[in-house]
Design an enzyme around this catalytic site. Structure first.
Site, mmCIF file in Angstrom:
data_model
loop_
_atom_site.group_PDB
_atom_site.id
_atom_site.type_symbol
_atom_site.label_atom_id
_atom_site.label_comp_id
_atom_site.label_asym_id
_atom_site.label_seq_id
_atom_site.Cartn_x
_atom_site.Cartn_y
_atom_site.Cartn_z
ATOM 1 N N GLN A 65 3.286 5.796 1.368
ATOM 2 C CA GLN A 65 3.070 4.605 2.067
ATOM 3 C C GLN A 65 2.271 4.681 3.136
ATOM 4 O O GLN A 65 2.795 5.235 4.142
ATOM 5 C CB GLN A 65 4.335 3.801 2.162
ATOM 6 C CG GLN A 65 4.075 2.351 2.650
ATOM 7 C CD GLN A 65 5.168 1.639 2.546
ATOM 8 O OE1 GLN A 65 6.259 1.600 3.348
ATOM 9 N NE2 GLN A 65 5.667 0.521 1.552
ATOM 10 N N PHE A 120 10.496 -10.853 5.226
ATOM 11 C CA PHE A 120 9.538 -9.888 5.327
ATOM 12 C C PHE A 120 8.754 -9.530 4.256
ATOM 13 O O PHE A 120 8.915 -10.207 3.103
ATOM 14 C CB PHE A 120 10.564 -8.498 5.224
ATOM 15 C CG PHE A 120 10.487 -7.370 6.387
ATOM 16 C CD1 PHE A 120 10.518 -7.624 7.712
ATOM 17 C CD2 PHE A 120 10.369 -6.037 6.140
ATOM 18 C CE1 PHE A 120 10.544 -6.700 8.741
ATOM 19 C CE2 PHE A 120 10.042 -5.090 6.986
ATOM 20 C CZ PHE A 120 10.060 -5.356 8.360
ATOM 21 N N ARG A 162 3.044 -3.805 1.742
ATOM 22 C CA ARG A 162 2.133 -2.903 2.783
ATOM 23 C C ARG A 162 0.924 -2.209 2.178
ATOM 24 O O ARG A 162 0.012 -2.288 2.917
ATOM 25 C CB ARG A 162 3.341 -1.965 3.248
ATOM 26 C CG ARG A 162 4.195 -2.377 3.961
ATOM 27 C CD ARG A 162 5.375 -1.441 4.198
ATOM 28 N NE ARG A 162 6.277 -1.782 5.362
ATOM 29 C CZ ARG A 162 7.489 -1.130 5.825
ATOM 30 N NH1 ARG A 162 7.606 -0.087 5.288
ATOM 31 N NH2 ARG A 162 8.149 -1.660 6.524
ATOM 32 N N GLU A 206 6.654 -4.573 10.941
ATOM 33 C CA GLU A 206 6.275 -5.744 10.214
ATOM 34 C C GLU A 206 6.863 -7.091 10.743
ATOM 35 O O GLU A 206 6.371 -7.972 10.608
ATOM 36 C CB GLU A 206 6.868 -5.481 9.045
ATOM 37 C CG GLU A 206 5.801 -5.969 7.820
ATOM 38 C CD GLU A 206 6.409 -5.153 6.424
ATOM 39 O OE1 GLU A 206 6.410 -4.265 6.240
ATOM 40 O OE2 GLU A 206 6.539 -6.310 5.441
ATOM 41 N N ARG A 264 6.953 0.874 -1.599
ATOM 42 C CA ARG A 264 8.271 0.610 -1.128
ATOM 43 C C ARG A 264 7.947 -0.922 -0.198
ATOM 44 O O ARG A 264 7.248 -1.121 0.329
ATOM 45 C CB ARG A 264 8.998 1.515 -0.351
ATOM 46 C CG ARG A 264 10.208 1.112 0.355
ATOM 47 C CD ARG A 264 10.753 2.361 1.213
ATOM 48 N NE ARG A 264 9.924 2.423 2.375
ATOM 49 C CZ ARG A 264 10.069 1.748 3.455
ATOM 50 N NH1 ARG A 264 10.937 0.672 3.525
ATOM 51 N NH2 ARG A 264 9.423 2.120 4.564
ATOM 52 N N HIS A 324 3.391 6.897 6.402
ATOM 53 C CA HIS A 324 4.881 6.119 6.964
ATOM 54 C C HIS A 324 6.005 6.563 6.099
ATOM 55 O O HIS A 324 7.048 6.795 6.472
ATOM 56 C CB HIS A 324 4.718 4.676 6.931
ATOM 57 C CG HIS A 324 6.243 3.874 7.261
ATOM 58 N ND1 HIS A 324 6.484 4.207 8.274
ATOM 59 C CD2 HIS A 324 6.514 2.800 6.700
ATOM 60 C CE1 HIS A 324 7.503 3.299 8.554
ATOM 61 N NE2 HIS A 324 7.722 2.550 7.443
ATOM 62 N N HIS A 349 1.787 2.925 6.428
ATOM 63 C CA HIS A 349 2.162 1.357 7.039
ATOM 64 C C HIS A 349 1.041 0.774 7.767
ATOM 65 O O HIS A 349 -0.030 1.437 8.308
ATOM 66 C CB HIS A 349 3.056 1.672 7.898
ATOM 67 C CG HIS A 349 4.179 0.589 8.489
ATOM 68 N ND1 HIS A 349 3.225 -0.552 9.165
ATOM 69 C CD2 HIS A 349 4.954 -0.024 8.210
ATOM 70 C CE1 HIS A 349 4.170 -1.679 9.417
ATOM 71 N NE2 HIS A 349 5.348 -1.239 8.965
ATOM 72 N N LEU A 408 4.704 3.374 14.964
ATOM 73 C CA LEU A 408 4.767 2.173 14.263
ATOM 74 C C LEU A 408 4.823 0.880 15.170
ATOM 75 O O LEU A 408 5.523 0.827 16.049
ATOM 76 C CB LEU A 408 6.069 2.341 13.299
ATOM 77 C CG LEU A 408 6.033 1.593 11.973
ATOM 78 C CD1 LEU A 408 4.902 2.243 11.219
ATOM 79 C CD2 LEU A 408 7.340 1.873 11.365
#
Lengths: 250, 636, 266
Positions: B248, B122, B323, B267, B424, B389, B250, B264
């Site tokens: 954040q 990730f 991100r 990822e 994050r 997000h 996304h 969403l």
């Protein structure tokens, strides 16, 4: 691209309610839930339950043209532009108001299914399971608990009195999930038949038909569970085999 | 007002039934405390279900080189070293235990060949680290915790004949106010959404686990529940918020059709080989690798592609940058006129994996696009763009116990602040929930054990809370505005003026507009009765949304640098002098907030030593690095 | 009255039996018509007691196999003749009941006839007409659980059908022959095997009852094949009805001399 359409929406509670026609604007790419939200801007007290709006939480279950659906997953483009769209609450559960029903039946049934019984000799971090052994249960764990299967199943939809003795497809599937769990140690098969009403299921497959997660509830959970019950309760060959070979089961 | 109010007495009241709330409740109950769980939606529907990619925990199942130190470093890097390092440390150390524990509750993660929990790559994580189940990990987690609670209830039923003897879920219940007595938590006040009847909880400890604030934005991946209730309740109870400027966005939300804008796209699409292209077909992310990450990311497409099969000898492709970097890059491409038809960029997996492979690895995404957008992702690229997000900011808490400034008030998960710093990492939220959910539950239990007497709720406070909750009905008679209209105005203001790229003038305009909205929010009117009335529900949520929006705007205006989830057009670079400064917010009445600057606690030397001096120099001012091993060595 | 329209227990007071606007009644109607037609044909044929065997080419219709009655043509009775030749006893009376029950208790046919004949329910979200419902919880429907015994029987009968299809390549005079009849018999047998093996009970017996596939790789592989076939169980249920009727009709027609077999070899 916008057009006008008529939404016939159930308004009211269990004592007093009716279907009311509302003219609504529909834009390209919208789903039924979008239209309901637009309607809320002029009817702010129109009650509807929803959350993620992406088909992942299973909150916006309702009946659209008589079919149990998720409003967020029902694209307006699937209807004729001149069609009147009828929106009603789930018909199997008591009505709270408008499109919201009291789904506590499902939570009560959930509580009656004995939980995962982990093996006593394994601590956290020691679990070893092969992917092929968890895959069947994983399919059932895709369930988003929208209760469309519970709503559509005629066993309780048409027979309120069966609610007591029938857990419904969602929870019979939960039993199947645990029964197929490679590490679960509880004995669940007899109970499925005797306590949770597996025998009520006449495999007419409406649960599978309405499942928004496309889980093959009947073929992969309910029928295999029925067969496992037969193994235990109705199959003398298996009984004889286990006596002769003294096998503790697979 | 003669309405009798249903009153319950509990030891711990957990507000929010997502991952953090449920884990906190399990722990509080395990510590022998009578626990109530309060949820705005139905039990099991919490926003945690939306988490797709996985839960980060350095178990080292796929790559044995992984350990908590690596995870800690990745987390601090991702947060640009603004994280509360103690939280990041606890998180990295405890996450594996929390994940293994889920297995004993019945979770079924995807497996490795040797039967352990499989882990996937990730963005921002050095090794494959995310425990996952296809792309529905959040659902697995919420269901597992939900079922664990049911199993605890079954134990209680066996012992006492009552399922709800020691742990009870009040679903579709909203808390509107917290009660304090001499500065300590005494209880909470709210209403049942279905009937509109009020309910009061007398409890010495409250755990906030209400999630985020995304509903203050127009384009968001968050659901209606994300109105910053926990943030606002904490503020009004006297607690403080930190890091509220860090939001954040996304990088990959759906942009088409309009009805799903913001939803969403996980990822994992990029983790499994998906690449970002602009309208010219170019993989533009190679142009956007910031200096601090130059060494960890591939500079050519060939190297990036090799990484998917041989991660040890190649650097990862820049599509997997943290991100904030990816979101900004997409924003720049679109602004430069190289966007897709509907104002995003293309995310292409169709040309990179076989259709069967895509369906197997990303089943939910396949269905999401097929059923919501009528796009077949095995055949054509997706159109994606940034969406609001996650809020890194939240209630300022003690790292070890989760307790806020207000004794008895705890917070965990997204509504607490500090853990993620300015940004994050994907996968760190699910692990955050279980690590700090448990700690908050434990903290609450220990707090109660140390309490001489339970603080009593003041009847006068109850009357005030009740009056405030009914205000929208009274306002309707005076012609108050429609709450849905006011909400839209608030969302537009935040989206346009305090969005992904920020400027001083715009934020000043936003603060002005928010003042105006504050007046409207206070006087919105609703029609109809109290039973399941969405207008009324929104009217009450609106004041929370407003308060947190004020916090975001005020903090964002104050921080004159760009870092993680906070990008200033007028201060485009990261400034080490700002790294150690926290912006702390407290409430001034219902619709104003106060901001003060606060120094970060310096990192413990042995943790600092986990990093190389060269890297630290990019983030720290020279004075702060005195305790590092390199420095000690030089002196010796 | 069903609870759906009765709106008892606080449900929405909607009186319509269903609000579905599509042609939900069509599938049960087609199923009803299809099953009635087939049963009518099969009943007539089973009791006809003639035109079931083409001696020259050794074609025996599956409706009369194995032919156990004293009334059977000797060459058609591959396994002996011992049943009394009376009008009410079909020549294959020993196996037909098992086949009948195999299909009656089949998980697919149950769905089909519960919906089409018993209207329980006629279609999803359409209220059923019955006041009470106990499903398969008690006698006689509890007997549906015997499906697997009929499956075992069906496997044996499929072997017999296979034998019939194979020996039909040997003509009356002992030489090899191949005609359209052979192709039909073989196709029918292949389909019958596919239907039989795609059975849900078979799927469970072959591997579905295991909890650790990883410890039984062979059974897991077999379960995989059966599972794939199983997804086509409905289609196979209908195609085998068609193939049985076609096979039987073809042999009846050749046997009765309505037309002659299309010969390819010999």
């Amino acid at each position: 691209m916008t057009h006008d359409q008529v939404f016939r929406v159930w308004r009211g509670d269990s004592v007093d309610g009716e279907l009311i026609d509302y003219p609504v604007a529909v834009n390209e790419g919208e789903v039924v839930l979008d239209i309901i939200h637009r309607l809320q801007q002029t009817e702010p007290d129109l009650a509807v339950r929803w959350n993620c709006k992406a088909g992942k939480c299973g909150s916006c279950s309702m009946e659209i043209n008589g079919r149990p659906r998720l409003a967020c997953m029902t694209r307006m483009s699937t209807f004729d532009e001149t069609e009147t769209i009828t929106i009603t609450p789930l018909r199997t559960f008591p009505l709270v108001r408008d499109l919201v029903t009291d789904v506590s039946f499902n939570y009560e049934k959930a509580r009656e299914v004995p939980s995962f019984a982990p093996p006593a000799d394994l601590g956290p971090g020691e679990y070893r399971m092969q992917q092929v052994d968890v895959e069947r249960s994983q399919e059932f764990r895709k369930c988003i608990e929208c209760y469309l299967c519970q709503n559509t199943c005629h066993v309780v939809r048409d027979h309120e009195e069966n609610k007591e003795s029938f857990s419904g497809p969602r929870y019979l599937m939960r039993i199947a999930e645990l029964d197929m769990h490679p590490l679960d140690v509880a004995d669940r098969q007899k109970e499925a038949q005797e306590e949770h009403g597996l025998g009520f299921c006449n495999i007419t497959k409406c649960c599978t038909e309405v499942c928004p997660e496309h889980i093959k509830i009947t073929d992969n959970a309910l029928i295999p569970l029925k067969e496992r019950v037969v193994d235990r309760k109705y199959d003398p060959l298996v009984w004889l085999g286990s006596k002769i070979f003294k096998r503790a089961g697979a | 007002m003669t309405e009798t109010i249903e009153t319950h007495e509990y030891d711990v009241v957990v507000i929010g039934a997502g991952g953090a709330g449920l884990r906190a409740a399990i722990e509080a109950r395990a510590q022998g405390k009578r626990t109530a769980i309060i949820s705005k939606s139905l039990f099991g529907k919490a926003h945690t279900v939306m988490a797709e990619g996985g839960c980060a925990a350095a178990m080292g199942n796929v790559n044995p080189n992984d350990n908590w130190q690596v995870h800690y470093r990745d987390t601090m890097r991702g947060g640009k070293f603004l994280n509360n390092w103690r939280m990041a440390e606890l998180h990295a150390k405890e996450a594996p235990d929390r994940v293994w524990e889920l297995e004993t509750y019945g979770a079924l993660f995807d497996r490795t060949k040797d039967g352990k929990i499989s882990q996937r790559n990730f963005g921002g994580h050095s090794y494959p680290r995310l425990a996952h189940v296809g792309d529905r990990t959040g659902l697995e987690m919420i269901r597992t915790l939900q079922q664990k609670i049911v199993s605890l209830q079954q134990e209680d039923f066996a012992a006492t004949g009552d399922y709800e003897d020691r742990i009870r879920v009040f679903h579709e219940t909203t808390i509107t106010d917290l009660f304090t007595s001499d500065g300590r938590i005494a209880g909470a006040f709210g209403y049942y959404r279905a009937t509109g009847a009020f309910v009061r909880f007398d409890a010495p400890a409250v755990v906030l686990a209400t999630g985020g604030i995304g509903k203050s934005y127009q384009v968001t991946s968050n659901s209606w529940e994300y109105t910053g209730d926990g943030h606002a309740l904490a503020l009004r109870a006297g607690a403080t918020l930190i890091n509220m400027e860090f939001l954040q966005f996304h990088p990959t939300g759906m942009v088409w059709p309009p009805s799903v804008k913001g939803i969403l796209v996980t990822e994992s699409v990029r983790g499994d080989g998906g690449v970002l292209r602009n309208s010219e077909g170019k993989r533009f992310m190679f142009e956007y690798i910031p200096d601090v990450f130059k060494e960890q990311y591939a500079t050519t497409e060939e190297e990036g592609d090799r990484w998917y099969t041989d991660a040890d000898n190649n650097r990862r492709p820049p599509e997997l940058l943290p991100r904030d970097e990816v979101a900004r890059a997409i924003n720049s491409e679109v602004k430069a006129g190289r966007g897709s038809p509907h104002g995003g960029v293309f995310l292409d997996i169709a040309s990179r994996l076989k259709p069967e492979e895509i369906q197997k690895r990303l089943p939910s995404m396949y269905h999401q696009f097929k059923e919501l957008a009528d796009v077949d992702i095995t055949k054509e690229p997706m159109e994606v763009g940034p969406t609001c997000h996650y809020v890194m900011g939240g209630v300022e808490v003690e790292p070890d116990t989760g307790m806020s400034k207000v004794p008895g008030l705890f917070a965990a998960g997204e509504c607490s602040g500090g853990m993620h710093g300015s940004n994050r990492l994907g996968g760190n939220s699910l692990s955050d929930l279980i690590v700090f959910g448990r700690r908050a539950g434990l903290g609450a239990a220990e707090y109660i054990d140390g309490l001489a007497a339970r603080p009593a709720v003041k009847e006068a406070d109850v009357a005030v809370a009740q009056e405030r909750a009914l205000l929208p009905f009274a306002s309707a008679e005076k012609g108050g505005e429609n709450p849905f209209v006011v909400q839209l105005e608030l969302q537009k203001t935040m989206n346009e003026l305090v969005g992904i790229i920020r400027k001083a003038e715009e934020m000043e305009a936003a603060l002005k507009a928010l003042q105006d909205i504050a007046t409207k929010a206070r006087t919105v009117g609703v029609t109809g009765g109290r039973a399941f009335n969405p207008g009324w529900h929104l009217a009450l949520d609106l004041r929370n949304m407003l308060l947190v929006s004020l916090c975001v705007a005020k903090a964002a205006l104050e921080r004159q640098e760009s870092r993680g989830g906070h990008t200033r057009d007028d201060f485009p670079v990261m400034d080490s002098d700002w790294r150690h400064v926290l912006l702390v917010l407290s409430a001034l009445g219902e619709d104003d907030v106060n901001l003060v600057r606060q120094e970060q606690v310096p990192m413990r030397p042995e943790l600092l030593d986990l990093f190389e001096m060269d890297e630290l120099k990019k983030y720290y001012t020279g004075d702060e690095l005195g305790g590092h091993r390199a420095d000690q060595g030089a002196k010796a | 009255m069903s609870s759906t329209t009765d709106a008892s227990a606080g449900r929405a007071q909607i009186t319509a039996r269903t609000l579905r606007t599509d042609r939900w009644w069509l599938p049960p109607l087609l199923n009803f018509a299809g099953l009635v037609a087939w049963v009518a044909y099969a009943t007539v044929r089973a009791f006809l007691q003639r035109d079931y065997f083409v001696a020259e080419y050794n074609y025996l219709t599956p409706f009369y196999s194995p032919c156990f009655s004293n009334g059977c043509i000797e060459e058609a009775a591959h396994f002996g003749r011992f049943l009394p030749d009376v009008w009410f006893l079909p020549y294959a009376a020993l196996t037909l009941p098992f086949l009948l029950f195999f299909r009656l208790t089949c998980y697919y046919y149950r769905k089909a006839y519960y919906r089409a004949f018993w209207l329980s329910p006629p279609a999803c979200a359409v209220a059923e007409p019955h006041r009470k419902y106990t499903g398969e919880t008690r006698f006689p429907l509890l007997g549906q659980n015997l499906h697997r015994y009929f499956f075992y029987a069906a496997v044996i009968i499929s072997v017999i059908n296979t034998y019939d299809a194979v020996i039909s390549f040997v003509k009356h005079d002992g030489s090899f022959g191949l005609g359209l009849g052979n192709l039909i018999l073989v196709a029918n047998v292949v389909l019958l095997w596919a239907y039989t093996l795609s059975c849900h009970s078979c799927r469970s017996i072959i591997g579905g009852r295991l909890n650790h596939f990883s410890k039984h790789p062979v059974r897991f592989a077999l379960w995989g094949y059966v599972s794939r076939l199983n997804t086509k169980h409905m289609q196979l249920a209908w195609t085998t009805l068609a193939s049985l009727a076609i096979t039987d009709f073809y042999i009846m027609a050749v046997s009765a001399g309505w037309f002659s077999d299309l010969r390819i070899v010999g």
